[in-house]
Scaffold this active site. Structure first.
Site, PDB file in Angstrom:
ATOM      1  N   GLU A 131     -12.809  -1.967  12.664  1.00 27.15           N
ATOM      2  CA  GLU A 131     -12.198  -1.297  10.856  1.00 27.15           C
ATOM      3  C   GLU A 131     -13.540  -1.446  10.304  1.00 27.15           C
ATOM      4  O   GLU A 131     -14.732  -0.262   9.504  1.00 27.15           O
ATOM      5  CB  GLU A 131     -11.195  -1.358  10.324  1.00 27.15           C
ATOM      6  CG  GLU A 131     -10.456  -0.487   8.435  1.00 27.15           C
ATOM      7  CD  GLU A 131      -9.633  -0.982   8.296  1.00 27.15           C
ATOM      8  OE1 GLU A 131      -8.630  -1.443   8.562  1.00 27.15           O
ATOM      9  OE2 GLU A 131      -9.547  -0.784   6.666  1.00 27.15           O
ATOM     10  N   ASP A 176      -8.514  -8.847   4.879  1.00 25.35           N
ATOM     11  CA  ASP A 176      -8.718  -7.549   5.172  1.00 25.35           C
ATOM     12  C   ASP A 176      -9.206  -7.344   7.059  1.00 25.35           C
ATOM     13  O   ASP A 176      -9.937  -7.011   6.223  1.00 25.35           O
ATOM     14  CB  ASP A 176      -8.587  -6.463   4.183  1.00 25.35           C
ATOM     15  CG  ASP A 176      -7.626  -5.301   5.215  1.00 25.35           C
ATOM     16  OD1 ASP A 176      -6.695  -5.651   6.808  1.00 25.35           O
ATOM     17  OD2 ASP A 176      -6.992  -3.664   4.654  1.00 25.35           O
ATOM     18  N   GLU A 207       0.934  -1.141   0.036  1.00 24.78           N
ATOM     19  CA  GLU A 207      -0.041   0.158  -0.203  1.00 24.78           C
ATOM     20  C   GLU A 207       1.069   1.271  -0.307  1.00 24.78           C
ATOM     21  O   GLU A 207       0.760   2.346   0.334  1.00 24.78           O
ATOM     22  CB  GLU A 207      -0.982  -0.020   1.279  1.00 24.78           C
ATOM     23  CG  GLU A 207      -1.466  -0.997   1.370  1.00 24.78           C
ATOM     24  CD  GLU A 207      -2.827  -0.774   2.215  1.00 24.78           C
ATOM     25  OE1 GLU A 207      -3.968  -1.240   1.545  1.00 24.78           O
ATOM     26  OE2 GLU A 207      -2.384  -0.972   3.777  1.00 24.78           O
TER      27      GLU A 207
END
Lengths: 784, 784
Positions: free
Chosen positions: B473, B445, B348
């Protein structure tokens, strides 16, 4: 480090050993207050007392600071406790409104805690009864107010004791519900500060109508110039989630008379005016309403373009005017008591009427017209200065430019000092009646010391509102103990001579002199989501002092400090005396170790952390410290007399006279108005350079003395806050030395004179100080 | 809204009415626990008891959540209190080390609070005495451990009762000082959860060596994927200011066995490695050391360039290697027990060895060599996927590309699922012995449900470390009650078949199967500076559960929930039972209302808040929800069999076999591996579409049921947390419906099938849901 750590091991904050007077590990003492109780007459009573004390000693008493000055612990003076307890045995408190309900519950809870008993609520008079309410809720109160307090007005309150029908009554009375709430808090304050409640006959009304906290809080929850964590407004979770803090925020504000809150940053974001966010604002307003606190918003001038789909935000464009009118209608449909808008326009990059060739009047009046039907007001900030980047030399500007300093610096930008006055006085009397012009206390920007802004007294036909800064952007930020009441008072008590001698700034803004129909005082909040709200425990004192002074600017700094200490720490004489001395000395200390003798604006760039007198490369001349101190081989200071920028001309002749002559000018303002030779002879016979050095040293010395004072209170303050403030004072002491060292080393490159004896020498080079960088200093650039 | 507000008025949190069982205004009951006490025999005793109870009822009991599970309130069961109290009358606890000192003070304070008495400290054995220490501090303990617990290892502890010299002893013993601290907390837990302490004979050692919290906290104090305010690390004020939170953080972690903390974000900032910041890190390490917690940092791969003045960060460049070696020497000179580095490289946008044409091995081993002389370790993250922006079609990549879906979406990027395995397995056995490869629990993820990562079991010669995410998240962020232990357990108990049946993921990472010399488990922290640490009160349970499972992954989710509830809320059976049921149901609920049946990664872009299955315009194909669900006219799901990306081939045959056939595949993983027809027949006979709709509805229904469960506890939970969780459940219920409505409306555009009966219909259009934007959603882009 080990010592600090060790101290911590011996603390236990969310555990059980914390209590008012020490911890379990300190010894077997059962006494809470440090005094031996003396009136244990009967065995059962003695056992009871011991048990109570033991229990109290074991109870969780995490003094994390969250409770602010609203601690309401049990009265720790037994005879006083007995006195209060026998004087208050019941209460009559009808609650036909939400405000009266919160007032009654506050009284019930807090008296319950302080007196250690649950008071019964009665509906008929009884002896030693507390009676609270308005003329609407009680004929006794109606009678009292009309006979003895006919002049009581607005949200003022009365605390009064009397015999009625042979019964001793303590009366908390007001004409309005909010007044009753204020009276409740005032009464609780009497008990918390150990005052007598035996013969009460006092009334109090505010001299200022709008007493407002300005939050420079962003929708991201970062806080501009915030040093206490994130914004307390959790926008993402509103309206569904009401943080307990909102309630406690409202209580704290109501307890000191604050009645408004601008919840968004003056560097505004149009998004808060969209329906999604207005629902969130409404939820806050609903929470605050019973506490008498109105919500205000900052209006971004470009909102009609940003979120309204218009091509312009020209205030004279009918479509723009309609957009704002519709927006106000929408807001008021959700929040009937919405306070209004605070606007920062054409200042530091913010859009404004000048963006469209219009005037401040055009802009402010557009908002005023949209708000007027609903009773809303506009607070239009006078903090403006030409936002165009300046180059080294004078630009083609109508303002008189500052004198060019001989050979060292060629800056010749217009004097920022003069700009608010220059921009605003021409419009005196041209604003709508629901517009307040919000003026920072001084002409530059919340420096440790500034002369009062020349706007005060210069716009007799326009209501001016004071803007103080509670958050310590320029006063040591999150770590310096600086009690700001003396700063506030210095400005409020300054004489503008606008209507002859005695025309103090306070009288200008409270309308006693001007008769303005609208009055206000704003304080830029120092509140964040750290556990204790302000990060530095003494930051709470500035919030408190602002509220108290907004309510009554005749209170003295000392009196407010005394109240605050007793409520926040202790009524013990040793504690009160030491803390009061520290607090009263602290503001002059910060002036001395940062900007003595009229120096100003010589701090680090952008984050404003630490000294940076050498800075000279900002994109605007007047963002540079060198622009303000103008040090050169001859001397230092900004000539604002007729030979310089002549900013002094903006003051009344009597004021000007005080400051015009460098030999008679109050030395605390010297460099604000004069470029002074390094060898200028000061009133005490020393050269200016010597005096400057001594002042810096004196600032450091005061901090060292504050450290000693604090240490003398070992054992008298709860361990958590004691350790916390000890660490903060250590930081303050180091930073005071840093300021002294960096500034004197730098100024010495001009004066070329030796550091006088008794003044500490720098342990680093000037280059070292210049090399320090703090990319994530809090309060700017999204850092917390 | 008025109801919520009204509830608040009746609360008084930093006031006095809060207590465990109600408030002053609720009535005259003097009883704290709700049970009538029955053993008041003598009048004085009765008076005492009444007084105690009255006082307790009046004491400040702000259940603001700050105390976490370490509340240690007085034992509210009188007979149990009497039992405990008579069993513990003194303690012997020598404290020759800082750790033993904090352990003793913890025990003293907490027992003092729970038993309401101060225990005397003795040096010789006495009856009913608590004896704590190591073989070094006590011959009795030396004897006990060698005779009865010879296998006790590491920081394990023993709780044991015995008669010695005719005296009844309760022994807390360990071979290490930290073990004693762990034993102290375990003993305190027994009392807090109302367990018997009469015949103790238990020992416990951890199965995982490194039990670490990963903070994704930035130096600005914003927190990536943080939903609980600002970072608790106040970098600006360190090292001078030690926030009390640091101590309490250490206590909380030590109480559940967490022994490491990575204090900086994996998206790293080189600045933390500069001397200025290392002094700050050192201060934290000094605070944490006595609690057995090591500090780790994230190392930015480009640091030698960013702050070292080098031109390259090539891991094979000797100057780079020397720079890191010198940096490690510098760090260890300040922090002798520094833990090591966590590195996110070539992921990323982060730089890494591949930036210089080198491998993960080259990069990780460079750090390992620099750390090895000091005993430090490297945690090298396996969360990598090709960082190059992808276009719609397959790029020239060595990885097998995913099948191109018929007519609706032409995405053919490589399957992100496969990349960590593809990149890392070739290097098995090539890392230094002080390197751990840190693997997220699943291949994508931290979704509500993922199959275990195929890396587990596929690198037999390399120690793998588990990375769980505590911060929610993808699990409702700050407002959803989701107990994560079942998610953790599902992964830990999954069988990899790497060494035959029974090779669970847990056994892979605890080295029971692999014999790896280094073991670890990381949890991405959900902690911020909100008063209660995690914002949602039940977020604390996830922190707690992570610690407990890292210590002992054989504990059941239910057991951990039970412990946590009793310590955090109440030992009352009604409360324990209701909350346990809620918690145990909550994870399946979030799977159902967000991503049932194997759906994954269909949330809002960037901030990941709310549903966004329609999103298809991110700069990378595999950042788009459409890439993952692949809905089309035929059906939905990602074919990862041999006809698709064949990611299934990365698993052992036995695992592959479980998931290979869409007709036998566990339906909870169905869309992870199969592109399923809308009319696919499910095991219960329904079509896939019906099942999907029902699952969404079932998620919503569970939340509604949770609301009812919670409301059934009215009066049994303190008002502050009760109201808080009520509001949060309301938000969760609304958001669950939002997910159901938005996802079903969107998927219906492909299935073109009706919503079955019993499934709630959307009250808005799909366009409405698509139009929602949340520019300041917390956890990304500097928003809090």
């Amino acid at each position: 480090m080990w010592n600090i750590i060790r101290t911590f091991y011996e603390r236990s904050v969310f555990r059980t050993s914390e209590r008012a007077g020490g911890s379990l590990s300190e010894g077997p003492s059962l006494d809470l207050s440090g005094k031996r109780t003396t009136f244990s007459r009967r065995p059962v009573f003695r056992i009871l007392l011991l048990t109570c004390t033991l229990l109290a000693s074991l109870q969780l008493r995490a003094e994390d600071g969250y409770r602010l000055w609203l601690r309401y612990d049990r009265i720790d003076d037994p005879s006083l406790l007995a006195q209060y307890s026998s004087a208050i045995t019941a209460m009559i408190f009808p609650t036909p409104s939400p405000t009266l309900l919160v007032a009654r519950n506050e009284l019930l809870d807090d008296l319950g805690s302080m007196l250690n008993k649950k008071l019964p609520i009665r509906t008929s008079l009884a002896d030693n009864c507390l009676l609270a309410g308005t003329p609407m809720t009680s004929p006794v109160i109606a009678q009292l107010l009309s006979s003895k307090y006919p002049g009581l007005s607005g949200d003022g309150y009365v605390l009064h004791t009397q015999q009625t029908e042979g019964k001793h009554l303590i009366i908390i009375a007001a004409r309005s519900n909010i007044g009753v709430l204020y009276g409740v808090f005032a009464f609780l304050r009497l008990l918390q500060t150990h005052q007598s409640i035996q013969d009460l006959s006092l009334s109090s009304s505010s001299l200022i109508q709008r007493r407002i906290l300005d939050h420079w809080d962003n929708l991201t929850r970062t806080v501009e110039r915030g040093y206490a964590g994130a914004s307390i407004w959790n926008w993402h979770l509103l309206p569904g989630y009401i943080d307990q803090r909102y309630i406690d925020y409202a209580r704290a504000n109501a307890s000191i008379g604050i009645n408004g809150t601008v919840v968004t940053n003056v560097n505004a974001n149009s998004l808060v005016l969209t329906p999604l966010y207005l629902q969130k604002v409404r939820a806050l307003a609903d929470v605050f309403r019973p506490y008498g606190i109105r919500v205000y918003l900052t209006a971004k001038f470009s909102a009609p373009v940003d979120i309204g789909g218009l091509k312009t935000a020209d205030p004279l464009d009918p479509a723009v005017q309609k957009w704002w009118k519709d927006k106000c209608d929408e807001i008021y449909s959700l929040i009937p008591d919405f306070g209004g808008f605070l606007v920062k326009a054409n200042s530091e990059g913010q859009p404004g009427p000048q963006t469209y060739g219009r005037t401040h009047t055009d802009g402010a009046n557009m908002f005023a017209d949209a708000l007027a039907p609903h009773g809303g007001i506009v607070m239009w900030r006078a903090f403006v200065y030409d936002a165009r980047p300046q180059t080294g030399h004078a630009d083609a500007d109508a303002h008189k430019t500052a004198a060019i300093d001989s050979d060292t610096h060629e800056i010749a930008a217009p004097d920022r000092f003069k700009q608010a006055y220059a921009e605003f006085t021409p419009f005196d009397g041209k604003f709508r009646s629901n517009v307040l012009i919000q003026v920072k206390n001084g002409p530059i920007d919340f420096q440790p010391r500034e002369p009062f802004s020349p706007l005060f007294g210069s716009m007799p036909k326009t209501p001016l509102m004071m803007e103080f800064q509670l958050t310590q952007e320029y006063l040591g930020q999150g770590t310096h103990l600086v009690y700001e009441a003396p700063l506030f008072k210095e400005v409020l008590d300054a004489d503008t001579y606008a209507n002859g001698k005695g025309s103090t700034v306070a009288k200008i803004i409270d309308a006693a002199a001007s008769g303005a129909p609208l009055t206000g005082m704003a304080g830029v909040s120092n509140i964040g989501n750290e556990r204790n709200w302000t990060s530095h425990p003494f930051g709470q004192a500035n919030w408190y002092a602002f509220g108290r002074l907004a309510w009554d600017h005749t209170l003295s700094s000392r009196q407010i400090a005394d109240e605050w200490i007793r409520q926040t720490f202790s009524n013990q004489a040793t504690v009160v005396s030491a803390l009061e001395k520290m607090m009263m000395a602290s503001r002059e200390a910060v002036v001395n170790y940062m900007t003595p003798l009229g120096l100003h604006h010589i701090m680090g760039f952008s984050h404003h952390y630490g000294p940076g007198p050498w800075l000279d490369n900002a994109s605007r001349a007047d963002w540079n410290p060198v622009y303000y101190h103008r040090a050169d081989a001859y001397g230092i200071g900004f000539d604002r007399t007729a030979t310089g920028s002549n900013a002094l001309a903006q003051y009344q002749p009597q004021v000007r006279q005080q400051w015009l002559d460098s030999n008679t000018c109050d030395e605390k303002f010297l460099l604000w108005f004069h470029h002074i030779s390094w060898s200028h002879k000061m009133k005490d016979g020393k050269t200016f350079w010597e005096e400057l050095c001594n002042r810096y040293q004196s600032g450091v010395d005061t901090v060292k003395w504050m450290q000693q004072q604090w240490q003398s209170l070992t054992g008298l303050i709860d361990k958590e806050r004691f350790t916390q403030v000890s660490m903060l004072l250590d930081i303050q002491e180091k930073e005071a030395e840093w300021w002294r060292n960096a500034c004197l080393l730098y100024f010495q490159t001009f004066s070329r004179m030796p550091i006088p004896p008794g003044v500490g020498h720098a342990d680093q080079t000037l280059e070292y100080y210049k090399s320090l960088h703090f990319p994530y200093a809090p309060g700017s650039g999204g850092s917390l």
